[in-house]
Design an enzyme around this catalytic site. Structure first.
Site, mmCIF file in Angstrom:
data_model
loop_
_atom_site.group_PDB
_atom_site.id
_atom_site.type_symbol
_atom_site.label_atom_id
_atom_site.label_comp_id
_atom_site.label_asym_id
_atom_site.label_seq_id
_atom_site.Cartn_x
_atom_site.Cartn_y
_atom_site.Cartn_z
ATOM 1 N N ARG A 39 0.861 -1.188 0.000
ATOM 2 C CA ARG A 39 0.000 0.000 0.000
ATOM 3 C C ARG A 39 0.892 1.231 0.000
ATOM 4 N NH1 ARG A 39 -2.433 3.538 3.867
ATOM 5 N NH2 ARG A 39 -4.623 3.933 3.456
ATOM 6 N N SER A 108 -12.605 -2.857 0.739
ATOM 7 C CA SER A 108 -12.764 -2.151 2.013
ATOM 8 C C SER A 108 -14.204 -1.721 2.198
ATOM 9 C CB SER A 108 -11.934 -0.862 2.011
ATOM 10 O OG SER A 108 -10.583 -1.130 2.125
ATOM 11 N N LYS A 137 -4.780 6.199 7.773
ATOM 12 C CA LYS A 137 -5.564 6.384 6.542
ATOM 13 C C LYS A 137 -6.061 7.820 6.497
ATOM 14 C CE LYS A 137 -9.886 4.640 4.506
ATOM 15 N NZ LYS A 137 -9.470 4.131 3.200
HETATM 16 N N1 TZP Z 1 -8.720 1.213 6.180
HETATM 17 C C1 TZP Z 1 -9.474 1.334 7.275
HETATM 18 S S1 TZP Z 1 -8.551 1.745 8.628
HETATM 19 C C2 TZP Z 1 -7.107 1.742 7.718
HETATM 20 C C3 TZP Z 1 -7.393 1.440 6.404
HETATM 21 C C4 TZP Z 1 -6.428 1.371 5.304
HETATM 22 C C5 TZP Z 1 -5.777 2.054 8.286
HETATM 23 C C6 TZP Z 1 -5.264 0.953 9.150
HETATM 24 O O1 TZP Z 1 -3.976 1.254 9.634
HETATM 25 P P1 TZP Z 1 -3.558 0.985 11.141
HETATM 26 O O2 TZP Z 1 -2.218 1.678 11.285
HETATM 27 O O3 TZP Z 1 -3.415 -0.481 11.325
HETATM 28 O O4 TZP Z 1 -4.593 1.639 12.005
#
Ligand code: TZP
Ligand code: MG
Length: 206
Positions: A39, A108, A137
């Site tokens: 990503r 997602s 995010k």
């Molecule tokens: N989609 C929903 S929350 C998120 C994504 C890509 C971020 C998750 O990252 P982390 O650091 O594990 O909270």
């Protein structure tokens, strides 16, 4: 037959750390991660392709599944196992046309309606979150809690992946709520020793 996902879904996004994606991916694989997603939101297509190519090779050598975020074209070009799509990315049907019937497609989702839509569209797995608050995010919606994981689990048959603010400490609760796998970005990228953090998470998931 429904897909069986490894319990840890390790997302390769170095965030603002000094690690390269390759370094991070190598460390995650060394710790035992067997499901990786690349990503890189800021990379050019050219750089993403080159990085994905190298990580695809490392994942293949380790026997790990490898998916690319956002980009079915890059996933296909590096012979990745699949792609992970957001709500604003290509549809599942369009990604399937790029990847073929064997490509894994994850989507997602942030509420029950999106999860039902993704399942109807033929997603191979559904990401559900943010379970907990996250800073990884951009413009992430508010935390949904374990309630959404439970609701989606009760409503769809395909595998579901909890995401958002998950740590080795909270991962077991996310699984207990019905997630087949837990996805983590920051807890791995920001760890002093990402391999050890992968080992700790896998151990916590039994
Ligand atoms: N989609 C929903 S929350 C998120 C994504 C890509 C971020 C998750 O990252 P982390 O650091 O594990 O909270
Ligand atoms: Mg996306």
């Amino acid at each position: 037959m429904s897909l069986r996902l490894p319990a840890l879904y390790a997302i390769v996004d170095p965030l603002d750390t000094a690690r390269s994606p390759e370094e991070l991916a190598t460390a995650l694989l060394a710790g035992g991660a067997r499901l990786l997603q690349l990503r890189l939101k800021q990379a050019t297509s050219r750089d993403l392709l080159a990085t994905a190519e190298r990580i695809a090779r490392a994942a293949r050598a380790a026997g790990a599944l490898f998916l690319v975020n956002d980009r079915p074209d890059i996933a296909r070009a590096v012979r990745a196992d699949g792609v992970h799509l957001g709500q604003d990315d290509l549809s599942v049907a369009a990604a399937r046309r790029v990847l073929g019937s064997k490509g894994l497609i994850g989507v997602s989702t942030h509420d029950l309606a999106e999860a039902l839509g993704a399942a109807d569209a033929g997603a191979d797995y559904i990401g559900v979150g943010p379970v907990y608050a996250t800073t990884s995010k951009a413009h992430a919606p508010a935390a949904r809690g374990l309630e959404l994981v439970r609701a989606v689990r009760a409503a769809v048959r395909c595998p579901i992946v909890g995401i958002g603010g998950i740590t080795p400490e909270t991962a077991p609760a996310v699984r207990a709520a019905g997630a087949d796998a837990v996805a983590m970005i920051g807890a791995l990228a920001r760890a002093a020793d990402p391999s050890a953090e992968v080992r700790r998470t896998i151990a916590s998931l039994g």
